[in-house]
Design a protein around this motif. Sequence first.
Motif, PDB file in Angstrom:
ATOM      1  N   SER A 177     -10.850  10.844  10.770  1.00 40.88           N
ATOM      2  CA  SER A 177     -12.013  10.063  10.344  1.00 40.88           C
ATOM      3  C   SER A 177     -13.084  10.265  11.414  1.00 40.88           C
ATOM      4  O   SER A 177     -12.775  10.704  12.527  1.00 40.88           O
ATOM      5  CB  SER A 177     -11.661   8.574  10.193  1.00 40.88           C
ATOM      6  OG  SER A 177     -11.193   8.059  11.425  1.00 40.88           O
TER       7      SER A 177
ATOM      8  N   SER B  83      -4.692   8.922   0.032  1.00 44.24           N
ATOM      9  CA  SER B  83      -5.192   9.940   0.962  1.00 44.24           C
ATOM     10  C   SER B  83      -4.881  11.338   0.443  1.00 44.24           C
ATOM     11  O   SER B  83      -5.306  12.337   1.031  1.00 44.24           O
ATOM     12  CB  SER B  83      -4.543   9.754   2.342  1.00 44.24           C
ATOM     13  OG  SER B  83      -3.139   9.928   2.260  1.00 44.24           O
TER      14      SER B  83
ATOM     15  N   LYS C   6       0.829  -1.201   0.000  1.00 46.89           N
ATOM     16  CA  LYS C   6       0.000   0.000   0.000  1.00 46.89           C
ATOM     17  C   LYS C   6       0.870   1.261   0.000  1.00 46.89           C
ATOM     18  O   LYS C   6       0.595   2.225  -0.727  1.00 46.89           O
ATOM     19  CB  LYS C   6      -0.929   0.008   1.219  1.00 46.89           C
ATOM     20  CG  LYS C   6      -1.841   1.214   1.291  1.00 46.89           C
ATOM     21  CD  LYS C   6      -2.727   1.149   2.518  1.00 46.89           C
ATOM     22  CE  LYS C   6      -3.623   2.386   2.597  1.00 46.89           C
ATOM     23  NZ  LYS C   6      -4.487   2.360   3.809  1.00 46.89           N
TER      24      LYS C   6
ATOM     25  N   ASP D 169     -17.962   5.877   4.596  1.00 48.09           N
ATOM     26  CA  ASP D 169     -17.281   4.585   4.414  1.00 48.09           C
ATOM     27  C   ASP D 169     -16.141   4.387   5.410  1.00 48.09           C
ATOM     28  O   ASP D 169     -15.442   3.370   5.375  1.00 48.09           O
ATOM     29  CB  ASP D 169     -16.730   4.473   2.993  1.00 48.09           C
ATOM     30  CG  ASP D 169     -17.837   4.308   1.959  1.00 48.09           C
ATOM     31  OD1 ASP D 169     -18.957   3.940   2.352  1.00 48.09           O
ATOM     32  OD2 ASP D 169     -17.576   4.560   0.768  1.00 48.09           O
TER      33      ASP D 169
ATOM     34  N   LYS E  58      -6.697   3.471  -2.573  1.00 50.69           N
ATOM     35  CA  LYS E  58      -7.255   4.821  -2.508  1.00 50.69           C
ATOM     36  C   LYS E  58      -6.255   5.722  -1.814  1.00 50.69           C
ATOM     37  O   LYS E  58      -5.952   5.530  -0.639  1.00 50.69           O
ATOM     38  CB  LYS E  58      -8.592   4.813  -1.760  1.00 50.69           C
ATOM     39  CG  LYS E  58      -9.695   4.062  -2.491  1.00 50.69           C
ATOM     40  CD  LYS E  58     -10.999   4.110  -1.724  1.00 50.69           C
ATOM     41  CE  LYS E  58     -12.104   3.388  -2.487  1.00 50.69           C
ATOM     42  NZ  LYS E  58     -13.383   3.433  -1.760  1.00 50.69           N
TER      43      LYS E  58
ATOM     44  N   GLY F 293     -17.034   9.255   1.382  1.00 47.48           N
ATOM     45  CA  GLY F 293     -15.757   8.818   1.933  1.00 47.48           C
ATOM     46  C   GLY F 293     -15.800   8.689   3.443  1.00 47.48           C
ATOM     47  O   GLY F 293     -15.347   7.685   4.012  1.00 47.48           O
ATOM     48  N   TYR F 294     -16.362   9.687   4.097  1.00 47.10           N
ATOM     49  CA  TYR F 294     -16.450   9.638   5.560  1.00 47.10           C
ATOM     50  C   TYR F 294     -17.466   8.595   6.026  1.00 47.10           C
ATOM     51  O   TYR F 294     -17.261   7.929   7.052  1.00 47.10           O
ATOM     52  CB  TYR F 294     -16.809  11.016   6.113  1.00 47.10           C
ATOM     53  CG  TYR F 294     -15.677  12.005   5.998  1.00 47.10           C
ATOM     54  CD1 TYR F 294     -14.536  11.910   6.800  1.00 47.10           C
ATOM     55  CD2 TYR F 294     -15.729  13.043   5.067  1.00 47.10           C
ATOM     56  CE1 TYR F 294     -13.492  12.808   6.681  1.00 47.10           C
ATOM     57  CE2 TYR F 294     -14.684  13.949   4.939  1.00 47.10           C
ATOM     58  CZ  TYR F 294     -13.570  13.828   5.747  1.00 47.10           C
ATOM     59  OH  TYR F 294     -12.541  14.719   5.626  1.00 47.10           O
TER      60      TYR F 294
ATOM     61  N   ARG G 178     -13.341   6.370   5.727  1.00 50.90           N
ATOM     62  CA  ARG G 178     -12.003   6.737   5.243  1.00 50.90           C
ATOM     63  C   ARG G 178     -11.349   7.783   6.140  1.00 50.90           C
ATOM     64  O   ARG G 178     -12.029   8.566   6.815  1.00 50.90           O
ATOM     65  CB  ARG G 178     -12.079   7.268   3.812  1.00 50.90           C
ATOM     66  CG  ARG G 178     -12.372   6.192   2.771  1.00 50.90           C
ATOM     67  CD  ARG G 178     -12.135   6.714   1.362  1.00 50.90           C
ATOM     68  NE  ARG G 178     -10.723   7.061   1.145  1.00 50.90           N
ATOM     69  CZ  ARG G 178     -10.243   7.517   0.002  1.00 50.90           C
ATOM     70  NH1 ARG G 178     -11.047   7.679  -1.027  1.00 50.90           N
ATOM     71  NH2 ARG G 178      -8.962   7.806  -0.124  1.00 50.90           N
ATOM     72  N   THR G 179     -10.022   7.787   6.133  1.00 45.59           N
ATOM     73  CA  THR G 179      -9.230   8.784   6.859  1.00 45.59           C
ATOM     74  C   THR G 179      -8.710   9.802   5.860  1.00 45.59           C
ATOM     75  O   THR G 179      -8.136   9.430   4.835  1.00 45.59           O
ATOM     76  CB  THR G 179      -8.051   8.117   7.586  1.00 45.59           C
ATOM     77  OG1 THR G 179      -8.556   7.159   8.520  1.00 45.59           O
ATOM     78  CG2 THR G 179      -7.217   9.156   8.330  1.00 45.59           C
ATOM     79  N   ASP G 180      -8.920  11.092   6.155  1.00 45.59           N
ATOM     80  CA  ASP G 180      -8.555  12.118   5.185  1.00 45.59           C
ATOM     81  C   ASP G 180      -7.084  12.509   5.290  1.00 45.59           C
ATOM     82  O   ASP G 180      -6.323  11.967   6.107  1.00 45.59           O
ATOM     83  CB  ASP G 180      -9.466  13.342   5.317  1.00 45.59           C
ATOM     84  CG  ASP G 180      -9.351  14.036   6.673  1.00 45.59           C
ATOM     85  OD1 ASP G 180      -8.306  13.920   7.331  1.00 45.59           O
ATOM     86  OD2 ASP G 180     -10.324  14.709   7.079  1.00 45.59           O
TER      87      ASP G 180
ATOM     88  N   TRP H 144     -11.910  11.646  -4.099  1.00 51.82           N
ATOM     89  CA  TRP H 144     -12.401  12.016  -2.761  1.00 51.82           C
ATOM     90  C   TRP H 144     -11.474  13.008  -2.086  1.00 51.82           C
ATOM     91  O   TRP H 144     -11.916  14.026  -1.533  1.00 51.82           O
ATOM     92  CB  TRP H 144     -12.537  10.759  -1.900  1.00 51.82           C
ATOM     93  CG  TRP H 144     -13.029  11.043  -0.508  1.00 51.82           C
ATOM     94  CD1 TRP H 144     -14.279  11.449  -0.161  1.00 51.82           C
ATOM     95  CD2 TRP H 144     -12.287  10.934   0.706  1.00 51.82           C
ATOM     96  NE1 TRP H 144     -14.366  11.603   1.204  1.00 51.82           N
ATOM     97  CE2 TRP H 144     -13.163  11.293   1.759  1.00 51.82           C
ATOM     98  CE3 TRP H 144     -10.985  10.558   1.013  1.00 51.82           C
ATOM     99  CZ2 TRP H 144     -12.770  11.291   3.101  1.00 51.82           C
ATOM    100  CZ3 TRP H 144     -10.592  10.556   2.344  1.00 51.82           C
ATOM    101  CH2 TRP H 144     -11.475  10.920   3.365  1.00 51.82           C
TER     102      TRP H 144
END
Length: 341
Positions: free
Chosen positions: A295, A170, A110, A286, A168, A283-284, A288-290, A175
């Motif tokens: 999150s 960050s 990743k 789901d 995905k 995104g949030y 996800r961490t921005d 997103w």
Amino acid sequence: MGSAAARRKEQPKRSLSDVFNEFAKESVRQFPDAKGKLLIHDTNESATYGREDLDKKSEKSLSAVDAFVKRRTKDKNRQTYADTSKQLKLFFILYDEPVNENHIKSLPKKTEKEILYILDHELAHLVIKDPPLEGETERYKSAIGEAIADAYAMIRHYQRYGTNSAHKSSIIDPWARAGALTLNGDDIHFSTLMLEEIIKRKDTIDFKALDPQQTAELARRFAVKYTPPSSVVNNIFKKMKPVQKIYDDEPDSNKWLKELARITLDPQNDAITFTICKKILDGYLDGRTDMDGRSYSTKGAYWDNIRARLQKAEERHSREDILFNIPQMKKKTPRPRSPKQ
């Protein structure tokens, strides 16, 4: 037997230096104009890649290059970027994204994908020429340059890992780019709509069949066709002002997220504002961490209701497209004819 075969297929993890070395060599193979010019510096290990391949540099010239790199890395406000030096004939990339010390000798897949995503973006700034943009605003010209870089990075990601890759970023993905506009006021890197157009076509384009020049050309085409004009971006940003204000005051609470949900479901919304707001919300929702490392918990009756309303609004948006939330003519039901006497 099956598990042993699976283990054989697994690629060994590479070190950070392996990834940078291979990227530097691959880049000059793909773009001959960069040969003897490309220099990449990674701040994690304070390592410079490509120095030994610089064209016909004397010791004096190499000392000037080293001084150049030293100045750039000592900048207190440094960040990842690409730049050129006409005087030194350099294509320079400074990579300043932190990598976990425990991973430097053996990168998780990743992390490797994230690094290559960013390096491809920066490389595109150096090797892909902007299209003719006479008469356009400076903001739009800058946005086109960033969109080309994002498009190139996404296409290269598909070439490396296939279109089924679930990675995905960050930092660089639809997103993240939408969130950066709304929460951080970044209107130059707003490439969400364009990236979504690439994703729509990911199963119709033979990405692996593209040569480097075709890859660059495709990135340019997507950027020019799908980068929204400044007026559209400004309108979205204006509508998101209440969200940004709450986020600036209380970033760790979910008040701003609830305000975003309210705006997303506003029955007066236009199609583009709805698309961007929903993209950020999804995104949030789901988990996800921005890019700021945040999150939010979106469990419970309130958020379940938001999800249900979003789904209905999305179904309507898919049907109505540009006519989203615009009154439409009601179909007249024909009156039954009275039987003839």
